[in-house]
Enzyme design. Structure first.
Site, PDB file in Angstrom:
ATOM      1  N   CYS A   1       0.888  -1.158   0.000  1.00  0.00           N
ATOM      2  CA  CYS A   1       0.000   0.000   0.000  1.00  0.00           C
ATOM      3  C   CYS A   1       0.925   1.206   0.000  1.00  0.00           C
ATOM      4  O   CYS A   1       1.476   1.572   1.032  1.00  0.00           O
ATOM      5  CB  CYS A   1      -0.909   0.020   1.227  1.00  0.00           C
ATOM      6  SG  CYS A   1      -1.953   1.503   1.287  1.00  0.00           S
TER       7      CYS A   1
ATOM      8  N   CYS B   1      -0.388   4.304   2.149  1.00  0.00           N
ATOM      9  CA  CYS B   1      -0.504   4.260   3.607  1.00  0.00           C
ATOM     10  C   CYS B   1      -0.222   2.848   4.088  1.00  0.00           C
ATOM     11  O   CYS B   1       0.920   2.405   4.092  1.00  0.00           O
ATOM     12  CB  CYS B   1      -1.888   4.734   4.045  1.00  0.00           C
ATOM     13  SG  CYS B   1      -2.088   4.819   5.818  1.00  0.00           S
ATOM     14  N   SER B   2      -1.261   2.109   4.467  1.00  0.00           N
ATOM     15  CA  SER B   2      -1.016   0.799   5.075  1.00  0.00           C
ATOM     16  C   SER B   2      -2.197  -0.146   4.897  1.00  0.00           C
ATOM     17  O   SER B   2      -2.391  -1.037   5.712  1.00  0.00           O
ATOM     18  CB  SER B   2      -0.740   0.988   6.562  1.00  0.00           C
ATOM     19  OG  SER B   2      -1.813   1.695   7.163  1.00  0.00           O
ATOM     20  N   CYS B   3      -3.005   0.058   3.854  1.00  0.00           N
ATOM     21  CA  CYS B   3      -4.144  -0.840   3.636  1.00  0.00           C
ATOM     22  C   CYS B   3      -3.641  -2.274   3.488  1.00  0.00           C
ATOM     23  O   CYS B   3      -2.624  -2.526   2.851  1.00  0.00           O
ATOM     24  CB  CYS B   3      -4.941  -0.411   2.403  1.00  0.00           C
ATOM     25  SG  CYS B   3      -5.845   1.118   2.694  1.00  0.00           S
TER      26      CYS B   3
END
Lengths: 109, 224
Positions: free
Chosen positions: B130, B133-135
């Site tokens: 991702c 971000c951090s999905c």
């Protein structure tokens, strides 16, 4: 380099650092940030979408983005989103934080 | 809540007010943490939790239950789906077509965000990242590891994925196509690794134990 992307949009940006392999175990306060975010986003509350959450993180600016840890960015975004939605006020937040800090200062060591 | 707690004198009896108003501190912290000062953001977290509870937006019980639920989600869930797919080709087809429906067949809830299952083959290897971000497919893998959220992984996974894989000890031959999938708030991915050779006699449970988190992100491949 005329890169107009915002700071968070970092895919493909040149980077020499290896992938950091050492991890850390989530601290209790980090788990609580995660849980607060999940509850605010659930169907019962619908107070915070993933996009709103991300926008709140991206709006912190490049400097804070780099300085804050992951869950520091998260709680900052959750807080700003709740302020915008008037779930609580800046004044209430400020007083509550001062109260918590005072409790800590009075703590016998 | 008892007022006289404020006058308690036992050093080991933690700081009264804080643990009463924030009932989430139901376990005493480690001694060395207990004596360290809370950071600005930790105080902010406590303040937000207390305000949300006072205003009836959430309850302390809901917060505790949510933490317990998140702790209960581990990569074993994803591994269960992978092992089932390895042993049941028809299930694999359904999993790749619609992971939520396939999960429901075995009473596994995949959550509201679609998860696309990307199948590794002898000619294609998949990797997920991702960059924004951090999905992450949390409902199947739990909380993402720190490296997944690191600046270096987010920057490099799409520009030099083979080098990134090498840092995880995974070498792909040049004739294997490497597809990198960039997750979003509305679309998550899970890698369906290839079943390793020499596992013919293994049952589903034994196979599931070969499927690690890193295999389902695509930075590793299962070892028999």
């Amino acid at each position: 380099m005329t890169d107009r992307r915002r700071h968070h949009d970092m895919g493909g940006v040149p980077e020499a650092d290896p992938i950091p392999q050492e991890g850390h175990t989530s601290e209790p306060w980090e788990k609580r940030v995660d849980a607060i975010k999940a509850l605010l986003s659930d169907n019962k509350r619908k107070l915070l979408t993933t996009d709103e959450m991300r926008r709140g993180i991206e709006d912190l600016g490049a400097d804070a983005y780099e300085r804050y840890s992951y869950y520091e960015r998260w709680i900052a975004s959750v807080t700003n989103n709740m302020l915008e939605k008037k779930v609580f006020t800046v004044d209430e937040l400020g007083r509550k934080m001062a109260e918590i800090e005072a409790r800590q200062d009075n703590k016998p060591l | 809540m008892h007022d006289d707690h404020d006058h308690h004198e036992h050093h080991h009896d933690h700081d009264h007010g804080m643990y009463e108003v924030d009932p989430l501190h139901y376990h005493p912290p480690q001694p060395d943490l207990e004596d360290s000062k809370l950071t600005h953001h930790q105080i902010m977290q406590m303040a937000v939790a207390e305000l949300l509870i006072e205003k009836g937006v959430i309850t302390a019980d809901e917060l505790r239950a949510q933490i317990d639920f998140m702790d209960s989600i581990t990569p074993a869930r994803g591994a269960t789906l992978v092992a089932r797919a390895w042993t049941d080709p028809a299930f694999k087809e359904r999993l790749v077509a619609d992971s939520r429906k396939a999960g429901a067949e075995i009473d596994m809830e995949l959550g509201p965000i679609p998860i696309l299952v990307m199948e590794n083959t002898p000619t294609v290897h998949n990797l997920i990242v991702c960059t924004l971000c951090s999905c992450y497919p949390k409902m199947l893998l739990g909380t993402p590891p720190d490296w997944y959220k690191s600046r270096s992984y987010r920057r490099r996974a799409i520009s030099e994925p083979r080098k990134v894989l090498a840092e995880f000890g995974t070498t792909l031959s040049d004739d294997i196509e490497l597809r990198v999938h960039d997750s979003t708030a509305d679309m998550r991915y899970l890698v369906l690794p290839m079943r390793p050779e020499g596992t013919d006699g293994m049952d589903e449970a034994a196979l599931a134990r070969l499927v690690t988190r890193d295999c389902m992100v695509g930075v590793a491949v299962p070892q028999s």
